[in-house]
Design a protein around this motif. Structure first.
Motif, PDB file in Angstrom:
ATOM      1  N   ASN A 138       0.838  -1.183   0.000  1.00  0.00           N
ATOM      2  CA  ASN A 138       0.000   0.000   0.000  1.00  0.00           C
ATOM      3  C   ASN A 138       0.880   1.243   0.000  1.00  0.00           C
ATOM      4  O   ASN A 138       1.989   1.231   0.526  1.00  0.00           O
ATOM      5  N   THR A 139       0.362   2.288  -0.639  1.00  0.00           N
ATOM      6  CA  THR A 139       1.159   3.493  -0.821  1.00  0.00           C
ATOM      7  C   THR A 139       0.590   4.644  -0.011  1.00  0.00           C
ATOM      8  O   THR A 139      -0.623   4.799   0.082  1.00  0.00           O
ATOM      9  N   PHE A 159       0.738   8.490  -0.454  1.00  0.00           N
ATOM     10  CA  PHE A 159       1.181   9.356  -1.537  1.00  0.00           C
ATOM     11  C   PHE A 159       1.732  10.684  -1.032  1.00  0.00           C
ATOM     12  O   PHE A 159       1.445  11.117   0.084  1.00  0.00           O
ATOM     13  N   GLN A 160       2.494  11.322  -1.935  1.00  0.00           N
ATOM     14  CA  GLN A 160       3.230  12.532  -1.582  1.00  0.00           C
ATOM     15  C   GLN A 160       2.320  13.615  -0.986  1.00  0.00           C
ATOM     16  O   GLN A 160       2.671  14.243  -0.013  1.00  0.00           O
ATOM     17  N   LYS A 161       1.149  13.831  -1.593  1.00  0.00           N
ATOM     18  CA  LYS A 161       0.273  14.866  -1.035  1.00  0.00           C
ATOM     19  C   LYS A 161      -0.999  14.239  -0.482  1.00  0.00           C
ATOM     20  O   LYS A 161      -2.104  14.689  -0.753  1.00  0.00           O
ATOM     21  N   ALA A 206      -3.461  12.501  -0.905  1.00  0.00           N
ATOM     22  CA  ALA A 206      -4.436  11.880  -1.809  1.00  0.00           C
ATOM     23  C   ALA A 206      -5.596  11.242  -1.060  1.00  0.00           C
ATOM     24  O   ALA A 206      -5.993  10.117  -1.351  1.00  0.00           O
ATOM     25  N   LEU A 207      -6.154  11.951  -0.096  1.00  0.00           N
ATOM     26  CA  LEU A 207      -7.337  11.447   0.601  1.00  0.00           C
ATOM     27  C   LEU A 207      -8.571  11.649  -0.268  1.00  0.00           C
ATOM     28  O   LEU A 207      -8.580  12.477  -1.167  1.00  0.00           O
ATOM     29  N   PHE A 208      -9.621  10.862   0.027  1.00  0.00           N
ATOM     30  CA  PHE A 208     -10.882  11.036  -0.698  1.00  0.00           C
ATOM     31  C   PHE A 208     -11.679  12.135   0.008  1.00  0.00           C
ATOM     32  O   PHE A 208     -12.287  11.893   1.054  1.00  0.00           O
ATOM     33  N   THR A 209     -11.686  13.316  -0.564  1.00  0.00           N
ATOM     34  CA  THR A 209     -12.260  14.469   0.144  1.00  0.00           C
ATOM     35  C   THR A 209     -13.782  14.413   0.210  1.00  0.00           C
ATOM     36  O   THR A 209     -14.384  15.176   0.947  1.00  0.00           O
ATOM     37  N   HIS A 210     -14.397  13.516  -0.565  1.00  0.00           N
ATOM     38  CA  HIS A 210     -15.859  13.439  -0.525  1.00  0.00           C
ATOM     39  C   HIS A 210     -16.343  12.439   0.528  1.00  0.00           C
ATOM     40  O   HIS A 210     -17.524  12.152   0.602  1.00  0.00           O
ATOM     41  N   MET A 211     -15.418  11.918   1.304  1.00  0.00           N
ATOM     42  CA  MET A 211     -15.793  10.936   2.330  1.00  0.00           C
ATOM     43  C   MET A 211     -15.285  11.394   3.695  1.00  0.00           C
ATOM     44  O   MET A 211     -14.318  12.148   3.781  1.00  0.00           O
ATOM     45  N   PHE A 217     -12.141   2.324   3.192  1.00  0.00           N
ATOM     46  CA  PHE A 217     -12.233   2.108   1.748  1.00  0.00           C
ATOM     47  C   PHE A 217     -11.730   0.730   1.310  1.00  0.00           C
ATOM     48  O   PHE A 217     -12.453  -0.053   0.695  1.00  0.00           O
ATOM     49  N   PRO A 273     -11.822  15.174   5.685  1.00  0.00           N
ATOM     50  CA  PRO A 273     -10.373  15.341   5.522  1.00  0.00           C
ATOM     51  C   PRO A 273      -9.983  16.809   5.339  1.00  0.00           C
ATOM     52  O   PRO A 273      -8.919  17.228   5.783  1.00  0.00           O
ATOM     53  N   ARG A 329      -5.277   4.814   6.550  1.00  0.00           N
ATOM     54  CA  ARG A 329      -6.022   4.231   5.440  1.00  0.00           C
ATOM     55  C   ARG A 329      -5.232   3.101   4.795  1.00  0.00           C
ATOM     56  O   ARG A 329      -5.806   2.109   4.333  1.00  0.00           O
ATOM     57  N   ALA A 330      -3.907   3.250   4.763  1.00  0.00           N
ATOM     58  CA  ALA A 330      -3.084   2.218   4.137  1.00  0.00           C
ATOM     59  C   ALA A 330      -2.895   1.014   5.058  1.00  0.00           C
ATOM     60  O   ALA A 330      -3.017  -0.127   4.618  1.00  0.00           O
TER      61      ALA A 330
END
Ligand SMILES: Nc1ncnc2c1ncn2[C@@H]1O[C@H](COP(=O)(O)OP(=O)(O)OP(=O)(O)O)[C@@H](O)[C@H]1O
Ligand SMILES: [Mg+2]
Lengths: 381, 275
Positions: A80-81, A83-85, A87-92, A100, A133, A148-149
């Motif tokens: 699992n990664t 990410f650099q910025k 990368a959360l799911f902002t609609h959740m 997820f 988030p 999350r990861a």
């Protein structure tokens, strides 16, 4: 810490005709904290994306746990990664973000609730389940991305400059958090950073990269104390990197002065790169008006030549107080030497500069451009 | 001093708003709620109640809903393809969709009229190929076709823009967490581009509901939309009161549709869309 979990074999990758990774060989052991370190654009993210499955190498293979996963889709990999910025799911909500991967795997809601609670506790964000988030600080978002990861219990966590966007204080706190997390989870971390201090603090193994080539692989101590080439020496920590000539085994000439050292096997009268760490240079102040030949001068010189027959005479040109120590520049033979010392020497002071033979690091000069690559299995020094 | 400066800055904008938005709106409301003598009445609103006008209103609603739905189904995949193209090709293809927008809408509809006519270009080609002719001119089908053609770019562009704004790593994160392409699309890509979808829907549905040009040219005088009914009141009958009254009714439908869209938009903002 023994068996190889991941094996990158002869990985080559080019974008639009520009080679970004050139015949890269690297293995990662189970439970290792391995850091890819190098300047911007050297191919760290590309390496991580190949591991994560977001990029396919032009040549070479990725072996994971004995299986060739070179062309396996990202959603089928046990990695699992983060990410650099973020990368959360902002609609959740935070909870839905963490859930997820578990919902995709059709885990029961009871299991998921338990996992969310556990993960939030692990990253010190209990009670944040229903937050969005967007309403969290950078450090908190980063920790959610990690939560999350890790709930998916990956064998390997890939982290791409996870602390890059945080301020210094928070970054240091998070470094300890990450080390604690890794120990608690007992999984492999592959970490990307261009911050050498971060790499030295956190890693079991550091892979120094430049322009798509691995420059050196080793423990933080190895990398710091025994850089294999001028690039590594220059990139890791501050250091004095000068041209020298290896007169014979255990004797090197720098700016016309012969110094004792401990390196052997470089042949005779060979040009070499010489690295001396600023904290390894020792200064002795000369009394006002002491000239070579005078009694005071000879006395001072006599004392330091017991350690190393070679020394340089210079003048302190710059002093900065750094809290724990003074950072000074000493001009000697036309070169500005960087010196760290707990003792202060006034600007303009005449000094004699000496160094313990153990602290002189000799490196071969690269003979051609092709010699940028280093055999990863090769011994050090 | 501060207030004065504010007035100086806001003034032109307020004047503009008053001149071109508020005054026309009040004029319509005034005409719509008064009779010829200027006395208050609901009659102009109730004038919608005739069979012919209700039929036109319902047909308008049905056709614009269909056109919006078809535009959405066509535009989303197109926008996805556009975003995944290499940078060089994107500019070219985007301009293919934008250049028709620079052309006069009337011209584009006239072109369709020529194409679809009983002995128009399409039917001549069909005839030459010994295929049955297509008689869709002056039917609701032709109108729907015209709407879709005319408004498709307005659906593509906002969706394309919201896809461009999407961080590729957010999509990668979904794959990374085990989602397949289908799950990634429905759980991550689509919800995150919903604002674009909603503005696309609004930008297609509202003009489609009020159009009278498309129906005039592609529907002949046989198929009337509510836009044509209102237009006739102003240009042929000359009854500004009834025309305004009918406009007000149409406006209510538009406001309702906007409110529904707003509602979805707010849902996203408040993170209520669960998995
Ligand atoms: N998808 C791509 N298309 C074209 N070039 C790319 C692509 N991805 C990376 N590159 C190029 O490959 C080189 C290495 O990129 P990479 O992202 O691996 O660097 P990095 O070491 O992660 O740098 P940074 O510290 O800035 O994140 C860069 O020159 C970059 O411009
Ligand atoms: Mg990077």
């Amino acid at each position: 810490m023994s068996n190889r979990l991941i094996d990158l074999q002869h990985i080559t990758k080019a974008f639009d005709g520009t080679t970004v990774l050139d015949d890269m060989n690297l293995y990662i052991r189970e439970n290792e904290f391995l850091t890819l370190l190098g300047p911007s654009g050297c191919g760290k993210t590309t390496t991580l994306r190949i591991l994560g499955g977001f990029e396919t190498p032009d040549e070479g293979r990725v072996i994971f746990d004995g299986q060739d996963i070179t062309s396996l889709a990202p959603n089928k990999r046990q990695l699992n990664t983060v990410f650099q910025k973020y990368a959360l799911f902002t609609h959740m909500s935070v909870a839905d973000n963490i859930a997820f991967g578990l919902r995709i795997r059709k885990k029961s809601e009871d299991y998921i609730r338990e996992k969310i609670r556990y993960a939030l506790k692990l990253v010190n964000l209990e009670g944040y389940e229903d937050r969005s988030p967007d309403s969290l600080s950078g450090g908190q978002q980063q920790r959610i991305a990690i939560a999350r990861a890790i709930v998916n219990e990956p064998k390997v966590l890939l982290l791409d400059e996870p602390l890059g966007a945080l301020d210094l204080k928070l970054r240091q706190d998070m470094q300890y958090e990450l080390i604690r997390l890794k120990n608690e989870l007992g999984i492999t971390f592959i970490y990307v950073t261009h911050d050498q201090e971060e790499a030295l603090t956190m890693s079991d193994t550091i892979v120094v990269m430049n322009q798509g080539y691995i420059q050196q692989i080793g423990t933080p101590e190895d990398i710091y104390n025994e850089p294999q080439n001028a690039f590594v020496a220059d990139f890791i920590g501050d250091s004095n990197l000068v041209d020298g000539t290896m007169i014979e085994d255990r004797l090197v000439e720098i700016f016309g002065v012969r110094f004792a050292c401990v390196d052997t096997g470089f042949g005779t009268n060979r040009p070499v790169d010489v690295v001396i760490r600023p904290e390894d240079l020792e200064l002795t102040a000369l009394p006002e008006g002491a000239e070579p030949g005078s009694e005071e001068y000879e006395e001072a010189a006599g004392r330091i030549t017991q350690m190393n027959p070679g020394f340089l005479e210079g003048i302190v040109s710059h002093v900065i107080f750094k809290g724990m120590h003074y950072e000074m520049e000493v001009r000697a033979r036309g070169f500005e030497w960087l010196v760290l010392s707990t003792r202060m020497f006034q600007v303009g002071t005449k000094v004699l500069m000496s160094v313990d033979p153990f602290n002189i690091q000799i490196m071969n000069k690269p003979e051609s451009e092709d010699e940028k690559a280093v055999n990863p299995e090769g011994g050090i020094g | 001093m501060k207030n004065f400066r504010r007035l100086w800055l806001d003034g032109p904008y307020l004047l503009w708003t008053a001149a071109f938005i508020v005054i026309p709106l009040f004029t319509i409301v005034y005409y719509g709620l008064t009779d010829k003598t200027g006395a208050f009445t609901w009659d102009n609103i109730l004038a919608m109640g005739t069979l012919e006008r209700m039929k036109a209103l319902i047909l308008s609603l049905v056709l614009s809903l269909i056109a919006t739905a078809v535009c959405l189904v066509m535009a989303y995949p197109l926008a996805l393809i556009l975003t995944n193209l290499k940078s060089g090709a994107t500019g070219f293809i985007v301009s293919i969709f934008i250049i028709p927008m620079w052309m006069n809408s009337l011209l584009r509809i006239l072109a369709w009229q020529t194409l679809l006519e009983r002995n128009g270009v399409i039917n001549q080609i069909l005839q030459a190929m010994h295929l049955p002719k297509l008689y869709i001119i002056n039917t609701p089908y032709a109108i729907a076709l015209g709407m879709i053609y005319d408004f498709l770019p307005f659906m593509i562009l906002p969706i394309y823009n919201s896809l461009l704004k999407l961080d590729p790593n957010v999509v990668n994160a979904a794959y990374d967490l085990g989602a397949n392409r289908f799950q990634t699309f429905w759980k991550v890509i689509f919800p995150l581009t919903l604002p674009g979808v909603i503005s696309g829907i609004t930008m297609v549905f509202v003009p489609a509901l009020t159009t009278f040009v498309i129906s005039a040219f592609l529907g002949g005088s046989k198929v009337l939309l509510i836009g044509n009914v209102i237009e006739q009141q102003f240009t042929q009958v000359g009854d500004w009161n009834i025309g305004s009254g009918l406009s007000l009714v149409l406006m209510v439908f538009i406001l309702i549709s906007m409110a529904v869209m707003q509602h979805y938009d707010k849902d996203i903002a408040e993170n209520k869309t669960a998995l």
